[in-house]
Scaffold this motif. Structure first.
Motif, PDB file in Angstrom:
ATOM      1  N   GLY A  79      53.402  55.846  29.257  1.00  0.00           N
ATOM      2  CA  GLY A  79      52.840  55.958  30.600  1.00  0.00           C
ATOM      3  C   GLY A  79      53.167  57.271  31.289  1.00  0.00           C
ATOM      4  O   GLY A  79      53.893  58.128  30.756  1.00  0.00           O
ATOM      5  N   ALA A  80      52.614  57.426  32.513  1.00  0.00           N
ATOM      6  CA  ALA A  80      52.749  58.705  33.231  1.00  0.00           C
ATOM      7  C   ALA A  80      54.191  58.989  33.641  1.00  0.00           C
ATOM      8  O   ALA A  80      54.619  60.150  33.644  1.00  0.00           O
ATOM      9  CB  ALA A  80      51.840  58.716  34.455  1.00  0.00           C
ATOM     10  N   ALA A  81      54.946  57.959  33.989  1.00  0.00           N
ATOM     11  CA  ALA A  81      56.344  58.185  34.380  1.00  0.00           C
ATOM     12  C   ALA A  81      57.097  58.825  33.210  1.00  0.00           C
ATOM     13  O   ALA A  81      57.874  59.774  33.391  1.00  0.00           O
ATOM     14  CB  ALA A  81      57.002  56.878  34.796  1.00  0.00           C
ATOM     15  N   PHE A  84      53.685  61.341  45.224  1.00  0.00           N
ATOM     16  CA  PHE A  84      54.233  60.091  44.689  1.00  0.00           C
ATOM     17  C   PHE A  84      55.770  60.196  44.767  1.00  0.00           C
ATOM     18  O   PHE A  84      56.342  61.133  44.182  1.00  0.00           O
ATOM     19  CB  PHE A  84      53.737  59.976  43.240  1.00  0.00           C
ATOM     20  N   ASN A 125      48.511  66.293  41.702  1.00  0.00           N
ATOM     21  CA  ASN A 125      48.045  64.940  41.377  1.00  0.00           C
ATOM     22  C   ASN A 125      46.725  64.705  42.109  1.00  0.00           C
ATOM     23  O   ASN A 125      46.709  64.576  43.316  1.00  0.00           O
ATOM     24  CB  ASN A 125      49.147  63.950  41.831  1.00  0.00           C
ATOM     25  N   ASN A 173      47.705  60.076  44.871  1.00  0.00           N
ATOM     26  CA  ASN A 173      48.463  58.977  45.455  1.00  0.00           C
ATOM     27  C   ASN A 173      49.438  59.655  46.411  1.00  0.00           C
ATOM     28  O   ASN A 173      50.229  60.465  45.944  1.00  0.00           O
ATOM     29  CB  ASN A 173      49.226  58.219  44.352  1.00  0.00           C
ATOM     30  N   ASP A 212      49.230  65.629  36.959  1.00  0.00           N
ATOM     31  CA  ASP A 212      49.531  64.209  36.794  1.00  0.00           C
ATOM     32  C   ASP A 212      48.244  63.446  37.115  1.00  0.00           C
ATOM     33  O   ASP A 212      47.792  63.454  38.250  1.00  0.00           O
ATOM     34  CB  ASP A 212      50.663  63.825  37.772  1.00  0.00           C
ATOM     35  N   TYR A 249      44.873  58.684  37.798  1.00  0.00           N
ATOM     36  CA  TYR A 249      43.690  58.164  38.507  1.00  0.00           C
ATOM     37  C   TYR A 249      42.409  58.915  38.146  1.00  0.00           C
ATOM     38  O   TYR A 249      41.409  58.792  38.838  1.00  0.00           O
ATOM     39  CB  TYR A 249      43.920  58.240  40.030  1.00  0.00           C
ATOM     40  N   SER A 281      47.888  58.597  31.807  1.00  0.00           N
ATOM     41  CA  SER A 281      48.309  57.211  31.603  1.00  0.00           C
ATOM     42  C   SER A 281      47.096  56.306  31.712  1.00  0.00           C
ATOM     43  O   SER A 281      46.166  56.600  32.468  1.00  0.00           O
ATOM     44  CB  SER A 281      49.309  56.881  32.706  1.00  0.00           C
ATOM     45  N   SER A 340      47.574  53.253  32.747  1.00  0.00           N
ATOM     46  CA  SER A 340      48.065  52.186  33.643  1.00  0.00           C
ATOM     47  C   SER A 340      47.006  51.771  34.646  1.00  0.00           C
ATOM     48  O   SER A 340      46.850  50.592  34.947  1.00  0.00           O
ATOM     49  CB  SER A 340      49.289  52.668  34.426  1.00  0.00           C
ATOM     50  N   LYS A 341      46.304  52.733  35.204  1.00  0.00           N
ATOM     51  CA  LYS A 341      45.329  52.437  36.251  1.00  0.00           C
ATOM     52  C   LYS A 341      43.915  52.403  35.679  1.00  0.00           C
ATOM     53  O   LYS A 341      43.122  51.554  36.053  1.00  0.00           O
ATOM     54  CB  LYS A 341      45.394  53.490  37.365  1.00  0.00           C
ATOM     55  N   ARG A 356      52.678  50.244  29.307  1.00  0.00           N
ATOM     56  CA  ARG A 356      53.358  51.514  29.133  1.00  0.00           C
ATOM     57  C   ARG A 356      52.727  52.393  28.062  1.00  0.00           C
ATOM     58  O   ARG A 356      53.302  52.576  26.974  1.00  0.00           O
ATOM     59  CB  ARG A 356      54.875  51.309  28.847  1.00  0.00           C
TER      60      ARG A 356
HETATM   61  N1  PLP Z   1      51.976  59.293  38.970  1.00  0.00           N
HETATM   62  C1  PLP Z   1      51.376  58.735  40.031  1.00  0.00           C
HETATM   63  C2  PLP Z   1      50.705  59.614  41.022  1.00  0.00           C
HETATM   64  C3  PLP Z   1      51.401  57.350  40.216  1.00  0.00           C
HETATM   65  O1  PLP Z   1      50.796  56.816  41.283  1.00  0.00           O
HETATM   66  C4  PLP Z   1      52.058  56.537  39.255  1.00  0.00           C
HETATM   67  C5  PLP Z   1      52.145  55.100  39.428  1.00  0.00           C
HETATM   68  O2  PLP Z   1      51.793  54.507  40.418  1.00  0.00           O
HETATM   69  C6  PLP Z   1      52.661  57.176  38.169  1.00  0.00           C
HETATM   70  C7  PLP Z   1      52.603  58.551  38.052  1.00  0.00           C
HETATM   71  C8  PLP Z   1      53.356  56.390  37.115  1.00  0.00           C
HETATM   72  O3  PLP Z   1      52.391  55.751  36.309  1.00  0.00           O
HETATM   73  P1  PLP Z   1      52.759  54.919  35.016  1.00  0.00           P
HETATM   74  O4  PLP Z   1      52.674  53.484  35.389  1.00  0.00           O
HETATM   75  O5  PLP Z   1      51.718  55.269  34.022  1.00  0.00           O
HETATM   76  O6  PLP Z   1      54.108  55.309  34.585  1.00  0.00           O
END
Ligand code: PLP
Length: 395
Positions: A105-107, A132, A176, A180, A214, A217, A242, A244-245, A253
């Motif tokens: 995932g992005a984190a 974020f 980003n 977000n 990043d 989205y 990622s 994730s969204k 993940r």
């Molecule tokens: N970067 C941004 C801008 C996010 O909003 C989020 C999660 O909300 C993440 C990274 C982390 O995403 P991931 O769930 O893929 O780790």
């Protein structure tokens, strides 16, 4: 006995989590249907059908060895080829598996990138406001300094401000878009100006300045604005992606880092990404979901519920007198508190069982964030609450 820094991070919960916990408690008291909880960015639309079909096929038709095993640390070659082909088709690029590093995932992508590029504790990463909140944790956790740059009035990048923050210690600028917490998509001209500035500054300081994009989205867009593909605008771009969204798979993940060949010393950067992932203990991204991505990378998210929610809010709130950032993408609305104090507005909204997140944690304390990845019924209910709240200020 334990690291003070880690103890602090582990005990001080995030504001968003606190609000979410409060919402769960309130739901037990008054019923979930009566709580307008807009705190979390958890996708509400299900993953596309292709995902479930692939999982079903995987567990019924393949041997567990094919989907439970360790993969190479960068990920399965077939998956990385599928990701590269998807990007090539959409962005006229020529990537292959050697440009793609699969991550959790992005984190994970961001932490790995920071770990890979930060060489000393003088190294600075410029973070654009609003941001974020975890960026600060990630950058400091990997030994760097976050330097915050305020945005322009319409919440785009403020190029003069970024310029004023760049010095010989600048390692990277992090952006980003869609953003977000604001949902804003940075326009092409804004990004081209940034690229021009970074090119000049690389020359001036005689070292690369990375642009870290990043992009969790990227696929969630509601207008005809198009999030730019940054590597096509600036060579030294590293992408953190990622699903994730975009595929509604936040708990699974799965994401990637893109290191294009145009990045200076790209082979070393890619190797350092591998080293960083190793040190951070990411042995490999989950192999089941690497398999899913190999088969579903072209699947499209169904974002109609987000679009409907966004349109209802964006049509109503300005009419009541709210200043709202134009959310071209993601699933957030960033609303200016009529009193100029986001914390105060969140407290007032609580009286109506409406839960929003104060903008302070995103670097703009006059705003609040609303996550509209919820059932439309809740958004419809919120409209009356927003009207009542504005009426309170106008008394
Ligand atoms: N970067 C941004 C801008 C996010 O909003 C989020 C999660 O909300 C993440 C990274 C982390 O995403 P991931 O769930 O893929 O780790």
């Amino acid at each position: 006995m334990v690291s003070k820094k880690m103890l602090d991070l582990g005990t001080k919960r995030s504001v968003i989590r606190d609000i979410f916990e409060y919402g769960s408690m309130l739901a037990k008291e008054i019923g979930a249907e009566n709580v307008l909880d807009f705190s979390l960015g958890n996708p509400s639309t299900p993953a596309p059908r292709e995902v479930a079909n692939t999982i079903k096929y995987m567990v019924e038709e393949l041997s567990p060895k094919e989907y439970n095993s360790y993969t190479s640390s960068a990920g399965n070659t077939d998956t990385r080829i599928a990701v590269a082909k998807n990007l090539n088709k959409r962005f006229a690029t020529d990537y292959n598996e050697n440009n793609i590093f699969m991550t959790c995932g992005a984190a994970a992508s961001l932490n790995i990138i920071f770990k890979a590029i930060i060489e000393s504790d003088d190294d600075e990463i410029i973070v654009n406001i609003p941001y974020f909140p975890e960026y600060k944790v990630f950058i400091e956790g990997q030994g760097g300094k976050p330097i915050f740059a305020k945005c322009s009035e319409n919440l785009h990048l403020d190029i003069d401000e970024i310029e004023s923050k760049i010095n010989e210690n600048t390692k990277a600028v992090l952006i980003n878009s869609p953003n977000n917490p604001s949902g804003v998509i940075y326009p092409k001209e804004n990004l081209e100006e940034l690229a021009e500035l970074l090119q000049e500054k690389q020359k001036e300081y005689s070292h690369p300045i990375f642009l870290i994009s990043d992009e969790p989205y990227r696929e969630l867009v509601f207008t005809n604005e198009k999030p730019e593909f940054l590597p096509n605008i600036y060579d030294n771009t590293l992408v953190a992606y990622s699903w994730s969204k975009s595929l509604s798979l936040p708990g699974e993940r799965i994401g990637y880092i893109l290191v294009p060949n145009k990045v200076k010393s790209h082979e070393d950067v890619f190797a350092a990404v591998g080293g960083a992932a190793r040190v951070l203990g990411y042995v490999c991204a989950p192999s089941m979901f690497q398999y899913v991505i190999k088969n579903c990378v072209d699947a499209q998210p169904n974002i109609e519920v987000y679009r409907t929610n966004r349109n209802i809010l964006f049509e109503s709130l300005p009419k009541f007198g709210y200043t709202v950032a134009n959310p071209g993408g993601a699933f957030y609305m960033f609303i200016k508190s009529p009193s100029g104090d986001g914390n105060e507005f969140c407290e007032r909204a609580k009286k109506y069982h409406m839960l929003l997140v104060p903008g302070e944690g995103f670097g703009m304390k006059e705003y609040v964030r609303l996550s509209f990845c919820v059932d439309t019924e809740k958004i419809e209910k919120s409209i009356d609450v927003f009207k009542k709240l504005m009426d309170e200020y106008n008394l």
